[in-house]
Each structure stands twice: as structure tokens, then as C-alpha cells.
Design a protein around this motif. Sequence first.
Motif, PDB file in Angstrom:
ATOM      1  N   SER A  15       0.876  -1.308  -0.374  1.00  0.00           N
ATOM      2  CA  SER A  15      -0.223   0.267  -0.558  1.00  0.00           C
ATOM      3  C   SER A  15       0.676   1.750   0.142  1.00  0.00           C
ATOM      4  O   SER A  15       2.018   0.970   0.349  1.00  0.00           O
ATOM      5  CB  SER A  15      -0.685  -0.304   1.212  1.00  0.00           C
ATOM      6  OG  SER A  15      -0.027   0.665   2.092  1.00  0.00           O
ATOM      7  N   ALA A  16       0.177   1.942  -0.480  1.00  0.00           N
ATOM      8  CA  ALA A  16       0.998   3.774  -0.651  1.00  0.00           C
ATOM      9  C   ALA A  16       1.803   4.103   0.985  1.00  0.00           C
ATOM     10  O   ALA A  16       2.327   4.613   1.087  1.00  0.00           O
ATOM     11  CB  ALA A  16      -0.067   4.137  -1.484  1.00  0.00           C
ATOM     12  N   GLY A  17       0.680   4.242   2.181  1.00  0.00           N
ATOM     13  CA  GLY A  17       1.059   4.139   3.063  1.00  0.00           C
ATOM     14  C   GLY A  17       1.759   3.681   3.829  1.00  0.00           C
ATOM     15  O   GLY A  17       2.602   4.453   4.895  1.00  0.00           O
ATOM     16  N   SER A  18       1.835   2.421   3.884  1.00  0.00           N
ATOM     17  CA  SER A  18       3.162   1.853   4.338  1.00  0.00           C
ATOM     18  C   SER A  18       4.822   2.407   3.823  1.00  0.00           C
ATOM     19  O   SER A  18       5.742   2.495   4.571  1.00  0.00           O
ATOM     20  CB  SER A  18       3.436   0.630   4.864  1.00  0.00           C
ATOM     21  OG  SER A  18       3.033  -0.140   2.162  1.00  0.00           O
ATOM     22  N   LEU A  19       4.529   2.823   2.123  1.00  0.00           N
ATOM     23  CA  LEU A  19       5.397   3.761   1.554  1.00  0.00           C
ATOM     24  C   LEU A  19       6.035   4.976   2.396  1.00  0.00           C
ATOM     25  O   LEU A  19       7.247   5.273   2.655  1.00  0.00           O
ATOM     26  CB  LEU A  19       4.869   3.656  -0.019  1.00  0.00           C
ATOM     27  CG  LEU A  19       6.249   4.193  -0.538  1.00  0.00           C
ATOM     28  CD1 LEU A  19       7.505   3.407  -0.919  1.00  0.00           C
ATOM     29  CD2 LEU A  19       5.688   4.378  -1.767  1.00  0.00           C
ATOM     30  N   PHE A  23       8.393   8.751   6.105  1.00  0.00           N
ATOM     31  CA  PHE A  23       8.433  10.080   6.017  1.00  0.00           C
ATOM     32  C   PHE A  23       7.744  11.762   6.840  1.00  0.00           C
ATOM     33  O   PHE A  23       7.695  12.257   7.720  1.00  0.00           O
ATOM     34  CB  PHE A  23       8.178  10.511   3.909  1.00  0.00           C
ATOM     35  CG  PHE A  23       9.359   9.615   3.044  1.00  0.00           C
ATOM     36  CD1 PHE A  23       9.897  10.239   2.801  1.00  0.00           C
ATOM     37  CD2 PHE A  23       8.452   8.893   2.522  1.00  0.00           C
ATOM     38  CE1 PHE A  23      10.924  10.037   2.006  1.00  0.00           C
ATOM     39  CE2 PHE A  23       9.388   8.148   1.603  1.00  0.00           C
ATOM     40  CZ  PHE A  23      10.373   8.420   1.192  1.00  0.00           C
ATOM     41  N   ARG A  24       5.939  10.169   7.506  1.00  0.00           N
ATOM     42  CA  ARG A  24       5.712  11.232   8.054  1.00  0.00           C
ATOM     43  C   ARG A  24       6.141  11.094   8.976  1.00  0.00           C
ATOM     44  O   ARG A  24       5.870  12.042   9.970  1.00  0.00           O
ATOM     45  CB  ARG A  24       3.765  10.126   7.838  1.00  0.00           C
ATOM     46  CG  ARG A  24       3.246  10.246   6.909  1.00  0.00           C
ATOM     47  CD  ARG A  24       1.743  10.050   7.122  1.00  0.00           C
ATOM     48  NE  ARG A  24       1.157  10.100   6.139  1.00  0.00           N
ATOM     49  CZ  ARG A  24       0.169   8.978   5.247  1.00  0.00           C
ATOM     50  NH1 ARG A  24       0.356   7.938   5.474  1.00  0.00           N
ATOM     51  NH2 ARG A  24      -0.251   9.234   3.481  1.00  0.00           N
ATOM     52  N   ALA A  25       6.530   9.599   9.432  1.00  0.00           N
ATOM     53  CA  ALA A  25       7.102  10.212  10.771  1.00  0.00           C
ATOM     54  C   ALA A  25       8.188  10.857  11.174  1.00  0.00           C
ATOM     55  O   ALA A  25       8.473  12.006  12.642  1.00  0.00           O
ATOM     56  CB  ALA A  25       8.122   8.536  10.973  1.00  0.00           C
ATOM     57  N   VAL A  26       9.232  11.131   9.787  1.00  0.00           N
ATOM     58  CA  VAL A  26      10.346  12.429   9.545  1.00  0.00           C
ATOM     59  C   VAL A  26       9.479  13.574   9.967  1.00  0.00           C
ATOM     60  O   VAL A  26       9.969  15.122  10.221  1.00  0.00           O
ATOM     61  CB  VAL A  26      11.192  12.138   8.705  1.00  0.00           C
ATOM     62  CG1 VAL A  26      11.723  13.201   8.512  1.00  0.00           C
ATOM     63  CG2 VAL A  26      12.473  10.818   8.445  1.00  0.00           C
ATOM     64  N   GLY A  27       8.575  13.589   9.235  1.00  0.00           N
ATOM     65  CA  GLY A  27       7.576  15.378   8.755  1.00  0.00           C
ATOM     66  C   GLY A  27       7.650  15.276  10.774  1.00  0.00           C
ATOM     67  O   GLY A  27       7.434  16.770  10.979  1.00  0.00           O
ATOM     68  N   ARG A  28       6.859  13.806  11.686  1.00  0.00           N
ATOM     69  CA  ARG A  28       6.448  15.002  12.924  1.00  0.00           C
ATOM     70  C   ARG A  28       7.840  14.599  13.681  1.00  0.00           C
ATOM     71  O   ARG A  28       7.167  15.482  14.477  1.00  0.00           O
ATOM     72  CB  ARG A  28       5.529  13.305  13.203  1.00  0.00           C
ATOM     73  CG  ARG A  28       4.404  13.508  12.258  1.00  0.00           C
ATOM     74  CD  ARG A  28       3.390  11.751  13.511  1.00  0.00           C
ATOM     75  NE  ARG A  28       3.892  10.886  13.717  1.00  0.00           N
ATOM     76  CZ  ARG A  28       3.899  10.271  12.786  1.00  0.00           C
ATOM     77  NH1 ARG A  28       2.533  10.198  11.404  1.00  0.00           N
ATOM     78  NH2 ARG A  28       4.218   9.348  12.231  1.00  0.00           N
ATOM     79  N   PHE A  29       8.637  14.372  13.387  1.00  0.00           N
ATOM     80  CA  PHE A  29       9.730  14.697  14.167  1.00  0.00           C
ATOM     81  C   PHE A  29      10.966  15.927  13.816  1.00  0.00           C
ATOM     82  O   PHE A  29      10.407  16.576  14.866  1.00  0.00           O
ATOM     83  CB  PHE A  29      10.379  13.126  14.070  1.00  0.00           C
ATOM     84  CG  PHE A  29      12.124  14.010  14.593  1.00  0.00           C
ATOM     85  CD1 PHE A  29      12.011  13.493  16.098  1.00  0.00           C
ATOM     86  CD2 PHE A  29      13.510  14.487  13.942  1.00  0.00           C
ATOM     87  CE1 PHE A  29      13.160  13.137  16.569  1.00  0.00           C
ATOM     88  CE2 PHE A  29      14.313  14.598  14.351  1.00  0.00           C
ATOM     89  CZ  PHE A  29      14.247  14.084  15.837  1.00  0.00           C
ATOM     90  N   MET A  30      10.758  16.329  13.197  1.00  0.00           N
ATOM     91  CA  MET A  30      10.901  17.619  12.183  1.00  0.00           C
ATOM     92  C   MET A  30      10.041  19.030  13.396  1.00  0.00           C
ATOM     93  O   MET A  30      10.176  19.705  13.778  1.00  0.00           O
ATOM     94  CB  MET A  30      11.074  18.203  11.308  1.00  0.00           C
ATOM     95  CG  MET A  30      12.155  16.622  10.345  1.00  0.00           C
ATOM     96  SD  MET A  30      13.055  17.085   8.890  1.00  0.00           S
ATOM     97  CE  MET A  30      13.319  18.604   9.138  1.00  0.00           C
TER      98      MET A  30
END
Length: 75
Positions: A15-19, A23-30
Motif C-alpha cells: 500500500s501507498a500508506g506503508s511507503l 516520511f510522515r514519521a520524519v515530518g512529525r519528528f521535525m
Amino acid sequence: MATIASVDHKSTVFSAGSLLAPFRAVGRFMIALAEASPQMRALNRLSQMSDAELSAKGLTRDGEVRRILGGSAAL
């Protein structure tokens, strides 16, 4: 005699969500990193003050933003 076979297609589909998850995790961290900065905390305190409170202290909102951000305020 009948045999029933079931195939789980979900496990073989990528799925695109797992791809996008890393990137979402890195964005939340930043975002968390930026919100934890002393400048962001000072800006949050400034935004909670009213213009009347600032003027009572002899300050302006624009001046305080420039003081807090320093050279990056021109951006």
C-alpha cells in the motif's frame, strides 16, 4: 469432496500508506523538534500576550518578534 481455498490478497499488496509512513514519521519528528526550540516557546508566550500588555511594558509585537528571531526575522 469439495476443497475450499482462501487467499488473503491484503498481505501481498503493497500500500501507498506503508511507503509514506517513514516520511510522515520524519515530518512529525521535525515539527516536534521545531516546537521544542526556545524561539518557538518565546513566540508562543508572545502570542498569548495582548497588545495592551505589551504596550504597558513599552514593547511592540513587531519589535519583540524581531528580538526573538534575530536575523531570521527578515525572512
